[in-house]
Motif scaffolding. Sequence first.
Motif, PDB file in Angstrom:
ATOM      1  N   PHE A  88     -37.944 -20.888  75.941  1.00 50.09           N
ATOM      2  CA  PHE A  88     -37.344 -21.210  77.231  1.00 50.09           C
ATOM      3  C   PHE A  88     -36.413 -20.068  77.621  1.00 50.09           C
ATOM      4  O   PHE A  88     -35.974 -19.276  76.780  1.00 50.09           O
ATOM      5  CB  PHE A  88     -36.560 -22.535  77.177  1.00 50.09           C
ATOM      6  CG  PHE A  88     -35.353 -22.487  76.282  1.00 50.09           C
ATOM      7  CD1 PHE A  88     -34.126 -22.047  76.770  1.00 50.09           C
ATOM      8  CD2 PHE A  88     -35.431 -22.886  74.965  1.00 50.09           C
ATOM      9  CE1 PHE A  88     -33.009 -22.001  75.955  1.00 50.09           C
ATOM     10  CE2 PHE A  88     -34.316 -22.840  74.139  1.00 50.09           C
ATOM     11  CZ  PHE A  88     -33.100 -22.410  74.634  1.00 50.09           C
ATOM     12  N   SER A  89     -36.123 -19.980  78.884  1.00 50.35           N
ATOM     13  CA  SER A  89     -35.171 -18.986  79.375  1.00 50.35           C
ATOM     14  C   SER A  89     -34.379 -19.614  80.519  1.00 50.35           C
ATOM     15  O   SER A  89     -34.915 -20.385  81.315  1.00 50.35           O
ATOM     16  CB  SER A  89     -35.895 -17.724  79.861  1.00 50.35           C
ATOM     17  OG  SER A  89     -36.776 -18.025  80.929  1.00 50.35           O
ATOM     18  N   PHE A  90     -33.103 -19.282  80.565  1.00 51.14           N
ATOM     19  CA  PHE A  90     -32.229 -19.809  81.618  1.00 51.14           C
ATOM     20  C   PHE A  90     -31.209 -18.737  81.952  1.00 51.14           C
ATOM     21  O   PHE A  90     -30.468 -18.288  81.063  1.00 51.14           O
ATOM     22  CB  PHE A  90     -31.517 -21.082  81.150  1.00 51.14           C
ATOM     23  CG  PHE A  90     -30.548 -21.627  82.156  1.00 51.14           C
ATOM     24  CD1 PHE A  90     -31.000 -22.302  83.277  1.00 51.14           C
ATOM     25  CD2 PHE A  90     -29.184 -21.450  81.982  1.00 51.14           C
ATOM     26  CE1 PHE A  90     -30.106 -22.796  84.205  1.00 51.14           C
ATOM     27  CE2 PHE A  90     -28.279 -21.937  82.908  1.00 51.14           C
ATOM     28  CZ  PHE A  90     -28.743 -22.621  84.023  1.00 51.14           C
ATOM     29  N   ASP A  91     -31.231 -18.318  83.221  1.00 48.06           N
ATOM     30  CA  ASP A  91     -30.360 -17.230  83.641  1.00 48.06           C
ATOM     31  C   ASP A  91     -30.663 -16.014  82.765  1.00 48.06           C
ATOM     32  O   ASP A  91     -31.780 -15.538  82.718  1.00 48.06           O
ATOM     33  CB  ASP A  91     -28.901 -17.665  83.553  1.00 48.06           C
ATOM     34  CG  ASP A  91     -27.985 -16.729  84.340  1.00 48.06           C
ATOM     35  OD1 ASP A  91     -28.503 -15.886  85.096  1.00 48.06           O
ATOM     36  OD2 ASP A  91     -26.758 -16.837  84.194  1.00 48.06           O
ATOM     37  N   ARG A  92     -29.671 -15.492  82.038  1.00 44.83           N
ATOM     38  CA  ARG A  92     -29.901 -14.348  81.171  1.00 44.83           C
ATOM     39  C   ARG A  92     -30.142 -14.740  79.720  1.00 44.83           C
ATOM     40  O   ARG A  92     -30.335 -13.886  78.866  1.00 44.83           O
ATOM     41  CB  ARG A  92     -28.704 -13.397  81.252  1.00 44.83           C
ATOM     42  CG  ARG A  92     -28.561 -12.701  82.602  1.00 44.83           C
ATOM     43  CD  ARG A  92     -27.353 -11.789  82.620  1.00 44.83           C
ATOM     44  NE  ARG A  92     -26.111 -12.539  82.449  1.00 44.83           N
ATOM     45  CZ  ARG A  92     -24.908 -11.973  82.366  1.00 44.83           C
ATOM     46  NH1 ARG A  92     -24.795 -10.651  82.436  1.00 44.83           N
ATOM     47  NH2 ARG A  92     -23.824 -12.706  82.211  1.00 44.83           N
ATOM     48  N   HIS A  93     -30.120 -16.028  79.410  1.00 41.15           N
ATOM     49  CA  HIS A  93     -30.343 -16.503  78.050  1.00 41.15           C
ATOM     50  C   HIS A  93     -31.833 -16.776  77.843  1.00 41.15           C
ATOM     51  O   HIS A  93     -32.520 -17.253  78.749  1.00 41.15           O
ATOM     52  CB  HIS A  93     -29.551 -17.788  77.779  1.00 41.15           C
ATOM     53  CG  HIS A  93     -28.070 -17.575  77.754  1.00 41.15           C
ATOM     54  ND1 HIS A  93     -27.371 -17.383  76.588  1.00 41.15           N
ATOM     55  CD2 HIS A  93     -27.162 -17.504  78.757  1.00 41.15           C
ATOM     56  CE1 HIS A  93     -26.085 -17.216  76.875  1.00 41.15           C
ATOM     57  NE2 HIS A  93     -25.931 -17.293  78.188  1.00 41.15           N
TER      58      HIS A  93
END
Length: 462
Positions: A88-93
Amino acid sequence: MSLLAAVLEPERTHDLVAALVVAQLAAPALALLGIGIPPLLGRPLSERTTSRLVGTGFATAFLAALVMFGVLAGRGFAPETVHLGTWFSFDRHAATIDLVADGLSVPYVCFSTGLCLLVNAFAGRYLHREPGFTRFFVLLAVFGTGMNLMVLAGSFDVLFAGWELIGISSTLLIGFFHERPNAVRAAIRAFVTYRICDVGLLAASVVAHTAVESGDFDRLFHGGWPDATCLVPAATATLLALLLIFATLGKTAQVPFTGWLPLAMEGPTPSSAIFYGALSIHAGAYVLLRCEPLLQAAPLAGWLLVTIGSVTAAHANAVGRVQTDLKSMLAYGSMAQAGLIFVEIGLGWRVVPLVHVVSHAILRSLQILRSPSALHDRHTLVAALGGQPGAGRSWTDRLPQAWRLAIYRLALDRGYEEMAVARLVVEPFRRLVDRLDAWERAGADWLGDLRLRGPRDREPLP
């Protein structure tokens, strides 16, 4: 194989390494599916087919590891990262599925899959006509998959997944003979210990994501093992190192979490050999070696490792001398060696502890597998001599009599560790849980009375 690596172009070499890495994970996983699905459909496989399928999976992974060793050796063990996707990815994470093949993971996966293959061949005969035959090999395949996943992990996220597979299979194999109350209690004890210490690894993953917005090791370290350098500040490195040390104390059975290991010998002899003599007992050491740049940047964590390892080695050496059964003696022997490996890692050594892990794992697994035959040989020797053979001299023989008696009493009580943990940790925690439960029940009763009363009859919570 080095000639092959020299001839191939870099892109093709990367594709070859990626295929070999995937094969090491896919082979035991496919074997797990092959022997696990038929029983769910009411058509379990025969013993021979079950052991051969799992053996084929481990043999395929072993051969892939050997070929990968040859390819990387021709390149000077330059690290190769294989990206399989993103969870998963969220914003820059982002939580990525990355695997790494380098001078640490490749030799380790060679010997781990080789030992799994050996234990698979031994268990096929040892557990013949055992009611839980298929269950054992299912758990062995789960363990092999988790072990390879942990060793080849290129991020904290993948490492945690493999770490948990090892813990689950370990717990279920300790309680393999579930008709025995002692085996069930030992499995619960190990499971609770794992759960407590696994919080450290989960917290380390959270700290890594907070610090570098990813759990990938290449965001934390730069360079190949064992010469990688740390990329995070000293304070962050110290916090990560301390959390990892706490996480490794459980599976490696270091002070104060040593009590579960001798109890774990309630499982079958093959699982005792592969888990508590060879691989699972050294999983913590592998994690620390993988994250060795953090220890270099955190001297406090290194000295903590030296202290814990020294205390554990002394404790296991003393307690192991008074054990009355062979498997408990071997369990404390493994504990002592794991403590010495911790000391070596804390002193900043890298190759020496890796060699120590491999050599000790091979020796101890052989000793545990041979323990039934060793007991038979011992009885034969006693019968031939007409009594017990003389024991060798110990360092305690040079101490005064009063000191020797004190050490003997301390060893019989296992260093009072169980009593100290029960009084200082378990009982206060149990009282806290009981008090919280009482407050919860009182609050629930007050809310129930509040609903039954009218608005004018409501009273404040006492």
